[in-house]
Motif scaffolding. Sequence first.
Motif, PDB file in Angstrom:
ATOM      1  N   PHE A  20     -42.310  18.251  61.113  1.00 35.97           N
ATOM      2  CA  PHE A  20     -41.293  17.344  60.117  1.00 35.97           C
ATOM      3  C   PHE A  20     -40.688  18.534  59.373  1.00 35.97           C
ATOM      4  O   PHE A  20     -39.502  18.540  59.258  1.00 35.97           O
ATOM      5  CB  PHE A  20     -42.063  16.257  59.404  1.00 35.97           C
ATOM      6  N   PHE A  21     -41.087  19.386  58.818  1.00 39.86           N
ATOM      7  CA  PHE A  21     -40.659  20.231  57.210  1.00 39.86           C
ATOM      8  C   PHE A  21     -40.452  21.468  57.832  1.00 39.86           C
ATOM      9  O   PHE A  21     -39.944  22.000  56.889  1.00 39.86           O
ATOM     10  CB  PHE A  21     -42.238  20.756  56.337  1.00 39.86           C
ATOM     11  N   ALA A  22     -40.083  22.020  59.339  1.00 40.27           N
ATOM     12  CA  ALA A  22     -39.729  23.309  59.918  1.00 40.27           C
ATOM     13  C   ALA A  22     -38.387  23.057  59.931  1.00 40.27           C
ATOM     14  O   ALA A  22     -37.736  22.820  60.904  1.00 40.27           O
ATOM     15  CB  ALA A  22     -40.443  23.726  61.251  1.00 40.27           C
ATOM     16  N   GLY A  63     -45.219  31.035  52.731  1.00 41.98           N
ATOM     17  CA  GLY A  63     -46.069  30.480  53.742  1.00 41.98           C
ATOM     18  C   GLY A  63     -45.456  29.410  54.694  1.00 41.98           C
ATOM     19  O   GLY A  63     -44.244  29.085  54.696  1.00 41.98           O
ATOM     20  N   PRO A  64     -45.955  29.028  55.749  1.00 39.70           N
ATOM     21  CA  PRO A  64     -45.254  28.028  56.352  1.00 39.70           C
ATOM     22  C   PRO A  64     -45.523  26.689  56.150  1.00 39.70           C
ATOM     23  O   PRO A  64     -45.673  26.564  55.705  1.00 39.70           O
ATOM     24  CB  PRO A  64     -46.717  27.743  57.973  1.00 39.70           C
ATOM     25  N   PRO A  65     -44.013  25.971  56.553  1.00 36.53           N
ATOM     26  CA  PRO A  65     -43.997  25.153  56.535  1.00 36.53           C
ATOM     27  C   PRO A  65     -45.076  23.205  56.374  1.00 36.53           C
ATOM     28  O   PRO A  65     -45.992  23.515  57.103  1.00 36.53           O
ATOM     29  CB  PRO A  65     -42.724  24.325  56.933  1.00 36.53           C
ATOM     30  N   SER A  79     -39.091  31.840  53.568  1.00 35.51           N
ATOM     31  CA  SER A  79     -38.487  30.743  53.233  1.00 35.51           C
ATOM     32  C   SER A  79     -38.162  30.473  51.852  1.00 35.51           C
ATOM     33  O   SER A  79     -37.567  30.402  50.902  1.00 35.51           O
ATOM     34  CB  SER A  79     -37.704  29.291  54.221  1.00 35.51           C
ATOM     35  N   ALA A  80     -39.266  30.276  51.312  1.00 38.05           N
ATOM     36  CA  ALA A  80     -40.299  29.418  49.974  1.00 38.05           C
ATOM     37  C   ALA A  80     -38.662  28.204  49.750  1.00 38.05           C
ATOM     38  O   ALA A  80     -38.549  27.907  48.965  1.00 38.05           O
ATOM     39  CB  ALA A  80     -39.845  30.778  48.792  1.00 38.05           C
ATOM     40  N   ALA A  81     -38.942  27.169  50.643  1.00 39.07           N
ATOM     41  CA  ALA A  81     -38.200  26.147  50.297  1.00 39.07           C
ATOM     42  C   ALA A  81     -39.016  24.800  50.169  1.00 39.07           C
ATOM     43  O   ALA A  81     -40.223  25.018  50.542  1.00 39.07           O
ATOM     44  CB  ALA A  81     -36.873  25.788  50.789  1.00 39.07           C
ATOM     45  N   ALA A  82     -38.690  24.593  49.004  1.00 41.25           N
ATOM     46  CA  ALA A  82     -40.117  22.067  48.815  1.00 41.25           C
ATOM     47  C   ALA A  82     -38.984  21.284  48.823  1.00 41.25           C
ATOM     48  O   ALA A  82     -38.101  21.649  47.863  1.00 41.25           O
ATOM     49  CB  ALA A  82     -41.049  22.917  47.902  1.00 41.25           C
ATOM     50  N   VAL A  83     -39.633  20.302  48.466  1.00 40.14           N
ATOM     51  CA  VAL A  83     -39.338  19.007  47.961  1.00 40.14           C
ATOM     52  C   VAL A  83     -40.061  18.144  47.213  1.00 40.14           C
ATOM     53  O   VAL A  83     -41.592  19.049  47.158  1.00 40.14           O
ATOM     54  CB  VAL A  83     -39.301  17.831  49.075  1.00 40.14           C
ATOM     55  N   LEU A  84     -40.074  17.896  46.075  1.00 43.81           N
ATOM     56  CA  LEU A  84     -40.255  18.097  44.647  1.00 43.81           C
ATOM     57  C   LEU A  84     -40.533  16.127  44.992  1.00 43.81           C
ATOM     58  O   LEU A  84     -39.180  15.718  45.359  1.00 43.81           O
ATOM     59  CB  LEU A  84     -39.826  18.339  43.714  1.00 43.81           C
ATOM     60  N   ILE A  85     -41.459  15.744  45.057  1.00 41.77           N
ATOM     61  CA  ILE A  85     -42.566  14.621  45.174  1.00 41.77           C
ATOM     62  C   ILE A  85     -42.022  13.497  43.469  1.00 41.77           C
ATOM     63  O   ILE A  85     -42.896  14.215  42.766  1.00 41.77           O
ATOM     64  CB  ILE A  85     -43.040  13.833  45.725  1.00 41.77           C
ATOM     65  N   ARG A  86     -41.533  13.220  43.287  1.00 43.69           N
ATOM     66  CA  ARG A  86     -40.843  12.339  41.593  1.00 43.69           C
ATOM     67  C   ARG A  86     -40.797  10.999  41.431  1.00 43.69           C
ATOM     68  O   ARG A  86     -41.688  10.834  40.720  1.00 43.69           O
ATOM     69  CB  ARG A  86     -39.112  12.930  41.519  1.00 43.69           C
ATOM     70  N   ALA A  87     -41.051   9.873  43.009  1.00 43.56           N
ATOM     71  CA  ALA A  87     -41.281   8.863  42.259  1.00 43.56           C
ATOM     72  C   ALA A  87     -41.728   8.455  43.380  1.00 43.56           C
ATOM     73  O   ALA A  87     -41.435   8.176  44.769  1.00 43.56           O
ATOM     74  CB  ALA A  87     -40.247   7.843  41.833  1.00 43.56           C
ATOM     75  N   LEU A  88     -43.154   6.781  43.550  1.00 44.90           N
ATOM     76  CA  LEU A  88     -43.014   6.418  44.924  1.00 44.90           C
ATOM     77  C   LEU A  88     -42.920   4.964  44.175  1.00 44.90           C
ATOM     78  O   LEU A  88     -43.599   4.960  43.137  1.00 44.90           O
ATOM     79  CB  LEU A  88     -44.442   6.926  44.862  1.00 44.90           C
ATOM     80  N   GLU A  89     -42.919   3.995  45.083  1.00 46.51           N
ATOM     81  CA  GLU A  89     -43.786   2.549  45.391  1.00 46.51           C
ATOM     82  C   GLU A  89     -44.927   2.211  45.232  1.00 46.51           C
ATOM     83  O   GLU A  89     -44.484   2.565  46.141  1.00 46.51           O
ATOM     84  CB  GLU A  89     -42.245   1.542  45.428  1.00 46.51           C
ATOM     85  N   PRO A  90     -45.973   1.589  44.215  1.00 45.74           N
ATOM     86  CA  PRO A  90     -46.890   2.005  44.759  1.00 45.74           C
ATOM     87  C   PRO A  90     -46.930   0.510  45.655  1.00 45.74           C
ATOM     88  O   PRO A  90     -46.707  -0.381  45.641  1.00 45.74           O
ATOM     89  CB  PRO A  90     -47.484   1.510  44.034  1.00 45.74           C
ATOM     90  N   ASN A 147     -45.277  18.946  45.421  1.00 43.45           N
ATOM     91  CA  ASN A 147     -43.989  19.419  46.603  1.00 43.45           C
ATOM     92  C   ASN A 147     -44.543  19.956  47.938  1.00 43.45           C
ATOM     93  O   ASN A 147     -45.958  20.288  47.517  1.00 43.45           O
ATOM     94  CB  ASN A 147     -43.767  20.419  46.027  1.00 43.45           C
ATOM     95  N   PHE A 148     -43.581  19.511  49.085  1.00 42.45           N
ATOM     96  CA  PHE A 148     -44.413  19.909  50.154  1.00 42.45           C
ATOM     97  C   PHE A 148     -43.062  20.781  50.916  1.00 42.45           C
ATOM     98  O   PHE A 148     -41.842  20.873  50.508  1.00 42.45           O
ATOM     99  CB  PHE A 148     -43.560  18.182  50.829  1.00 42.45           C
ATOM    100  N   VAL A 149     -43.833  22.497  50.841  1.00 42.54           N
ATOM    101  CA  VAL A 149     -43.387  23.093  51.875  1.00 42.54           C
ATOM    102  C   VAL A 149     -42.424  22.751  52.655  1.00 42.54           C
ATOM    103  O   VAL A 149     -43.162  22.708  53.536  1.00 42.54           O
ATOM    104  CB  VAL A 149     -44.316  24.358  51.561  1.00 42.54           C
ATOM    105  N   CYS A 150     -41.475  23.364  53.081  1.00 45.78           N
ATOM    106  CA  CYS A 150     -39.953  23.477  54.311  1.00 45.78           C
ATOM    107  C   CYS A 150     -39.853  24.738  55.040  1.00 45.78           C
ATOM    108  O   CYS A 150     -40.043  25.891  53.970  1.00 45.78           O
ATOM    109  CB  CYS A 150     -39.034  22.454  53.564  1.00 45.78           C
ATOM    110  N   GLU A 151     -38.399  24.776  55.996  1.00 45.10           N
ATOM    111  CA  GLU A 151     -38.962  25.110  56.341  1.00 45.10           C
ATOM    112  C   GLU A 151     -39.432  26.337  56.796  1.00 45.10           C
ATOM    113  O   GLU A 151     -40.493  26.272  56.247  1.00 45.10           O
ATOM    114  CB  GLU A 151     -37.325  26.390  54.921  1.00 45.10           C
ATOM    115  N   GLU A 152     -38.930  27.709  57.333  1.00 43.76           N
ATOM    116  CA  GLU A 152     -39.671  28.547  57.837  1.00 43.76           C
ATOM    117  C   GLU A 152     -40.462  29.736  57.298  1.00 43.76           C
ATOM    118  O   GLU A 152     -40.518  29.721  55.903  1.00 43.76           O
ATOM    119  CB  GLU A 152     -38.771  29.509  59.588  1.00 43.76           C
ATOM    120  N   ALA A 153     -41.820  30.293  57.234  1.00 51.87           N
ATOM    121  CA  ALA A 153     -42.831  31.122  56.616  1.00 51.87           C
ATOM    122  C   ALA A 153     -41.273  31.903  55.592  1.00 51.87           C
ATOM    123  O   ALA A 153     -40.402  32.605  56.657  1.00 51.87           O
ATOM    124  CB  ALA A 153     -43.633  31.657  57.000  1.00 51.87           C
TER     125      ALA A 153
END
Length: 200
Positions: free
Chosen positions: A20-22, A74-76, A100-111, A92-98
């Motif tokens: 999903f993250f690739a 590394g890998p996503p 690339s060094a991209a990531a998604v920061l998780i900022r907020a959740l609804e508990p 953060n969740f690492v994305c894209e191919e090894a």
Amino acid sequence: MAPVSKTSTPRLGKVLKRAFFARDVREVAPDLIGATMLVDGVGGIIVEVEAYHHTEPAAHSYNGPTPRNQVMFGPPGFAYVYRSYGIHWCVNFVCEEAGSAAAVLIRALEPTHGLAAMRRRRHLQEVHALCSGPGKLTEALGITIAHNTLPLDRPPIALHARTEDVEVVAGIRIGITKAVELPWRYGVRGSKFLSKPFPK
């Protein structure tokens, strides 16, 4: 999105695998809105994220690999956890191919899951304040540097696809001083669980 209920727990969607993250981090980030993030069964619905890519100076990977950010290269589908301002952890969740060094920061959740544990860890009762910021949610979910480099599709981490449509809004990222013009912050329109409201 329906408010949190004290008597029912929202059903979980399909498990999100590392594949999903690739993809482009700017595609993954809005697709995570409405998904459920759990750590040892504790967590909630992702309502706010930010995308980061090595080509822009706000990303930790902008100047190349370091011992801290190595997992980004590394890998996503892996977690990148770091200490922010020497105070709290961010996940953060690492994305894209090894490489690339991209990531998604998780900022907020609804508990939605494990509220008792979150309240105990955060030393407060107000549900809207439990996970309304990147440092707050890591404390609520018990995330530390021990979770750095862990796969996102194996215990103790579990991610589930959203089960209903959500209205995703985009805006500029917050809490940074570089590349501030990029509209790479995404969230649920009108959510009461955001770290900061989106401009109307």
